[in-house]
Scaffold this motif. Structure first.
Motif, PDB file in Angstrom:
ATOM      1  N   LEU A   1      39.825   0.775  32.579  1.00 60.47           N
ATOM      2  CA  LEU A   1      39.536   1.207  33.948  1.00 60.47           C
ATOM      3  C   LEU A   1      40.645   2.080  34.497  1.00 60.47           C
ATOM      4  N   ARG A   2      41.886   1.668  34.237  1.00 61.37           N
ATOM      5  CA  ARG A   2      43.025   2.463  34.703  1.00 61.37           C
ATOM      6  C   ARG A   2      42.979   3.871  34.098  1.00 61.37           C
ATOM      7  N   GLU A   3      42.756   3.955  32.804  1.00 59.70           N
ATOM      8  CA  GLU A   3      42.684   5.250  32.133  1.00 59.70           C
ATOM      9  C   GLU A   3      41.519   6.078  32.655  1.00 59.70           C
ATOM     10  N   HIS A   4      40.386   5.427  32.864  1.00 57.39           N
ATOM     11  CA  HIS A   4      39.171   6.089  33.344  1.00 57.39           C
ATOM     12  C   HIS A   4      39.383   6.723  34.721  1.00 57.39           C
ATOM     13  N   ILE A   5      39.904   5.948  35.649  1.00 59.15           N
ATOM     14  CA  ILE A   5      40.098   6.440  37.017  1.00 59.15           C
ATOM     15  C   ILE A   5      41.163   7.527  37.061  1.00 59.15           C
ATOM     16  N   GLN A   6      42.274   7.298  36.376  1.00 57.40           N
ATOM     17  CA  GLN A   6      43.348   8.283  36.363  1.00 57.40           C
ATOM     18  C   GLN A   6      42.898   9.582  35.690  1.00 57.40           C
ATOM     19  N   TRP A   7      42.135   9.456  34.614  1.00 58.22           N
ATOM     20  CA  TRP A   7      41.682  10.651  33.891  1.00 58.22           C
ATOM     21  C   TRP A   7      40.789  11.514  34.771  1.00 58.22           C
ATOM     22  N   PHE A   8      39.819  10.888  35.435  1.00 57.30           N
ATOM     23  CA  PHE A   8      38.912  11.677  36.262  1.00 57.30           C
ATOM     24  C   PHE A   8      39.641  12.332  37.427  1.00 57.30           C
TER      25      PHE A   8
ATOM     26  N   ILE B   1      34.245   0.373  28.910  1.00 57.45           N
ATOM     27  CA  ILE B   1      34.592  -0.597  29.955  1.00 57.45           C
ATOM     28  C   ILE B   1      33.572  -1.730  29.961  1.00 57.45           C
ATOM     29  N   HIS B   2      32.307  -1.363  29.894  1.00 50.15           N
ATOM     30  CA  HIS B   2      31.245  -2.370  29.930  1.00 50.15           C
ATOM     31  C   HIS B   2      31.338  -3.325  28.739  1.00 50.15           C
ATOM     32  N   GLN B   3      31.637  -2.788  27.579  1.00 48.06           N
ATOM     33  CA  GLN B   3      31.749  -3.631  26.395  1.00 48.06           C
ATOM     34  C   GLN B   3      32.918  -4.610  26.527  1.00 48.06           C
TER      35      GLN B   3
ATOM     36  N   ALA C   1      31.213  14.714  32.521  1.00 45.06           N
ATOM     37  CA  ALA C   1      30.239  13.629  32.467  1.00 45.06           C
ATOM     38  C   ALA C   1      30.155  13.015  31.077  1.00 45.06           C
ATOM     39  N   THR C   2      30.290  13.841  30.045  1.00 41.19           N
ATOM     40  CA  THR C   2      30.246  13.330  28.668  1.00 41.19           C
ATOM     41  C   THR C   2      31.363  12.319  28.433  1.00 41.19           C
ATOM     42  N   VAL C   3      32.552  12.639  28.932  1.00 39.96           N
ATOM     43  CA  VAL C   3      33.690  11.727  28.774  1.00 39.96           C
ATOM     44  C   VAL C   3      33.499  10.476  29.625  1.00 39.96           C
ATOM     45  N   LEU C   4      33.023  10.656  30.859  1.00 36.31           N
ATOM     46  CA  LEU C   4      32.807   9.509  31.750  1.00 36.31           C
ATOM     47  C   LEU C   4      31.822   8.521  31.155  1.00 36.31           C
ATOM     48  N   ARG C   5      30.757   9.040  30.548  1.00 35.09           N
ATOM     49  CA  ARG C   5      29.757   8.153  29.937  1.00 35.09           C
ATOM     50  C   ARG C   5      30.388   7.293  28.845  1.00 35.09           C
ATOM     51  N   ALA C   6      31.179   7.915  27.987  1.00 30.02           N
ATOM     52  CA  ALA C   6      31.830   7.168  26.906  1.00 30.02           C
ATOM     53  C   ALA C   6      32.791   6.124  27.471  1.00 30.02           C
TER      54      ALA C   6
END
Length: 251
Positions: free
Chosen positions: A237-244, A221-223, A211-216
């Protein structure tokens, strides 16, 4: 045997199946929707009326209504009044996600393929987002997603609440592309593997690290979206989805 004789023989062996009774109701409602005779918010005729109109049993009418309910086309409730019975709502993500969930469960569709499809849709949406198309709506979406980020940053938030807020965050951002079909498909893809996501993290200690990583990642992404930097938002987004997906698959 000639081709024509073979076709006739096959037709005799496999005669066309008669239409199920409830299909006449579905076909009729579809036609009325196309013609504008039925609109979102309208109440469908009652069981008895539909049964008499189509010359079928009330049980067959109920079958049709259940199908429309599962498809996200109507909301059903008991009682009387304008909001009782079957009311047309049209929520495409409900029907799409329910279908995808069943096929994922049957292992005809893999979670990996769902994740890959989600990446394609979300990165496209990020690239296609146009904050100037409707500035007022874009500002409202960014305000709401900012509030979702604040809610997700709460340290005492449980996993289910986090995933719900996370889903809203991604769907809202995807809406900035202005494509309702993509938005519904993206939401349905997320819903189709929600159980996999919630069950993939073994314990709360492991979840807190993730969760700590997801929040960051969410803030980054929002910025990027707020800065109208579609290329960066797409890559994040690609990195975020693939990482999780990779992290959860290893747990």
């Amino acid at each position: 045997m000639t081709w024509g004789q073979e076709a006739v023989s096959n037709k005799e062996k496999n005669p066309a199946q008669p239409a199920r009774a409830y299909e006449t109701v579905l076909t009729s409602i579809e036609a009325d929707l196309r013609a504008g005779k039925i609109k979102i918010g309208d109440q469908l005729p009652g069981e008895r009326s539909l049964a008499e109109t189509h010359g079928i049993s009330r049980a067959s009418v109920r079958d049709a209504i259940r199908i429309l309910d599962a498809m996200g086309m109507v909301r059903t409730s008991s009682g009387s009044g304008p909001n009782s019975g079957a009311v047309v709502i049209s929520d495409p993500a409900i029907g799409l996600s329910a279908t995808l969930r069943m096929h994922v469960a049957s292992r005809q569709l893999s979670v990996a393929d769902i994740v890959e499809s989600r990446i394609l849709l979300e990165t496209w949406a990020a690239q296609s987002a146009d904050l100037t198309r409707d500035p007022a709506r874009s500002a409202e979406v960014l305000r709401r997603t900012s509030e979702l980020l604040e809610a997700m940053d709460e340290p005492g938030l449980d996993r289910e609440e986090f995933h719900d807020l996370d889903s809203q965050f991604h769907v809202l951002l995807s809406s900035l592309a202005g494509n309702a079909v993509i938005e519904s498909m993206m939401e349905s893809l997320r819903l189709s593997i929600s159980d996999y996501v919630s069950e993939s993290v073994a314990n709360d200690a492991a979840w807190q690290k993730i969760a700590t990583v997801l929040r960051a990642q969410h803030h980054g992404i929002h910025q990027a979206v707020s800065d109208a930097n579609g290329a960066l938002a797409s890559e994040l987004l690609r990195e975020h989805i693939q990482w999780f997906y990779t992290e959860s698959a290893q747990l």
